[in-house]
Design a protein around this motif. Structure first.
Motif, PDB file in Angstrom:
ATOM      1  N   ILE A   6      -5.520  16.291   0.629  1.00  0.00           N
ATOM      2  CA  ILE A   6      -6.360  15.176   0.592  1.00  0.00           C
ATOM      3  C   ILE A   6      -5.363  14.063  -0.078  1.00  0.00           C
ATOM      4  N   LYS A   7      -5.375  12.902   0.815  1.00  0.00           N
ATOM      5  CA  LYS A   7      -4.479  11.834   0.349  1.00  0.00           C
ATOM      6  C   LYS A   7      -5.178  10.399   0.739  1.00  0.00           C
ATOM      7  N   VAL A   8      -4.798   9.621  -0.252  1.00  0.00           N
ATOM      8  CA  VAL A   8      -5.693   8.359  -0.212  1.00  0.00           C
ATOM      9  C   VAL A   8      -4.626   7.101  -0.018  1.00  0.00           C
ATOM     10  N   ILE A   9      -4.936   6.160   0.850  1.00  0.00           N
ATOM     11  CA  ILE A   9      -4.001   5.221   0.878  1.00  0.00           C
ATOM     12  C   ILE A   9      -4.765   3.892   0.098  1.00  0.00           C
ATOM     13  N   LEU A  10      -3.908   3.728  -1.041  1.00  0.00           N
ATOM     14  CA  LEU A  10      -4.201   2.893  -1.944  1.00  0.00           C
ATOM     15  C   LEU A  10      -3.456   1.313  -1.671  1.00  0.00           C
ATOM     16  N   VAL A  31      -7.353  -3.133  -6.849  1.00  0.00           N
ATOM     17  CA  VAL A  31      -6.910  -1.943  -5.928  1.00  0.00           C
ATOM     18  C   VAL A  31      -7.911  -1.082  -5.476  1.00  0.00           C
ATOM     19  N   THR A  32      -7.721  -1.009  -4.182  1.00  0.00           N
ATOM     20  CA  THR A  32      -8.909  -0.334  -3.296  1.00  0.00           C
ATOM     21  C   THR A  32      -8.223   0.387  -2.363  1.00  0.00           C
ATOM     22  N   TYR A  75       0.804  -1.291   0.127  1.00  0.00           N
ATOM     23  CA  TYR A  75      -0.080   0.050   0.054  1.00  0.00           C
ATOM     24  C   TYR A  75       0.862   1.255   0.006  1.00  0.00           C
ATOM     25  N   LYS A  76       0.441   2.471  -0.708  1.00  0.00           N
ATOM     26  CA  LYS A  76       0.924   3.530  -0.617  1.00  0.00           C
ATOM     27  C   LYS A  76       0.001   4.676  -0.364  1.00  0.00           C
ATOM     28  N   ILE A  77       0.466   5.818   0.080  1.00  0.00           N
ATOM     29  CA  ILE A  77      -0.275   7.097   0.592  1.00  0.00           C
ATOM     30  C   ILE A  77      -0.221   7.699  -0.627  1.00  0.00           C
ATOM     31  N   ILE A  78      -1.190   8.281  -1.496  1.00  0.00           N
ATOM     32  CA  ILE A  78      -1.105   8.757  -2.922  1.00  0.00           C
ATOM     33  C   ILE A  78      -1.823  10.354  -2.557  1.00  0.00           C
ATOM     34  N   PRO A  79      -1.087  11.394  -2.618  1.00  0.00           N
ATOM     35  CA  PRO A  79      -1.397  12.764  -2.549  1.00  0.00           C
ATOM     36  C   PRO A  79      -2.573  13.018  -3.657  1.00  0.00           C
ATOM     37  N   CYS A  80      -3.453  14.011  -3.625  1.00  0.00           N
ATOM     38  CA  CYS A  80      -4.508  14.280  -4.602  1.00  0.00           C
ATOM     39  C   CYS A  80      -4.181  15.928  -4.796  1.00  0.00           C
ATOM     40  N   GLY A  81      -3.554  16.432  -4.585  1.00  0.00           N
ATOM     41  CA  GLY A  81      -3.292  17.968  -5.044  1.00  0.00           C
ATOM     42  C   GLY A  81      -4.261  18.949  -4.446  1.00  0.00           C
ATOM     43  N   ALA A 118      -9.930   7.519  -6.560  1.00  0.00           N
ATOM     44  CA  ALA A 118     -10.843   7.468  -5.592  1.00  0.00           C
ATOM     45  C   ALA A 118     -12.098   8.355  -5.731  1.00  0.00           C
ATOM     46  N   GLN A 119     -13.077   8.192  -4.960  1.00  0.00           N
ATOM     47  CA  GLN A 119     -14.059   9.087  -5.206  1.00  0.00           C
ATOM     48  C   GLN A 119     -14.228   9.702  -3.678  1.00  0.00           C
TER      49      GLN A 119
END
Length: 157
Positions: free
Chosen positions: A103-107, A86-87, A55-61, A124-125
């Motif tokens: 906002i960041k998501v953990i994929l 992938v979730t 898993y990785k933390i992905i920033p959304c900008g 993500a949504q």
């Protein structure tokens, strides 16, 4: 129009700002007229690979300013889950109305193949929802119900 149907959905105003370097990342938007979620895009500068089980933390900008009484929920995209496994590790992720960070998501890759992610990919949504706060109080005994304490499949498979 069907009985009980509304011609428009309720809307609230939500301020959004981009983080530095994310000027080219699409802002979240609804992809269809009655969609509940807006797509979030990856604010990454080079291709990211997520190996199976990783898993990785992905920033959304973006950063948002929600009005009091609202939250934003970050949810998985069904297409990524169905096609690649992938979730989101923290799902739904909650963004409180007083949070002002990016906002960041953990994929997480639950699939069998390495997953490749590129800048601007929809990952993500974002769902905006009203919040109700509860006042908890102690009670010696809870009211009885037909179900009682039955849970985790008590009604069968």
């Amino acid at each position: 129009m069907k009985e009980g149907a509304s011609s428009s959905l309720d809307e609230i105003q939500v301020a959004v700002t981009r983080v530095e370097g994310a000027e080219d990342i699409p802002l979240p938007k609804y992809m269809t007229h009655q969609a509940a979620g807006m797509d979030l895009a990856a604010n990454i500068f080079e291709e990211v690979y997520i190996e199976p089980g990783e898993y990785k933390i992905i920033p959304c900008g973006i950063k948002i300013e929600l009005p009091p009484g609202y939250e934003a929920q970050v949810r998985p995209r069904s297409g990524l889950a169905a096609k690649y496994g992938v979730t989101l590790l923290n799902s739904p992720g909650t963004i409180d109305s007083d949070y002002r960070g990016e906002i960041k998501v953990i994929l997480i890759n639950l699939g069998k193949q390495r997953f490749s992610l590129k800048r601007g990919d929809r990952i993500a949504q974002l769902v905006i929802s009203g919040v109700v706060r509860a006042h908890l109080y102690e009670k010696d005994k809870l009211d009885e119900t037909q179900r009682g304490d039955g849970g985790f499949g008590h009604t069968g498979v």
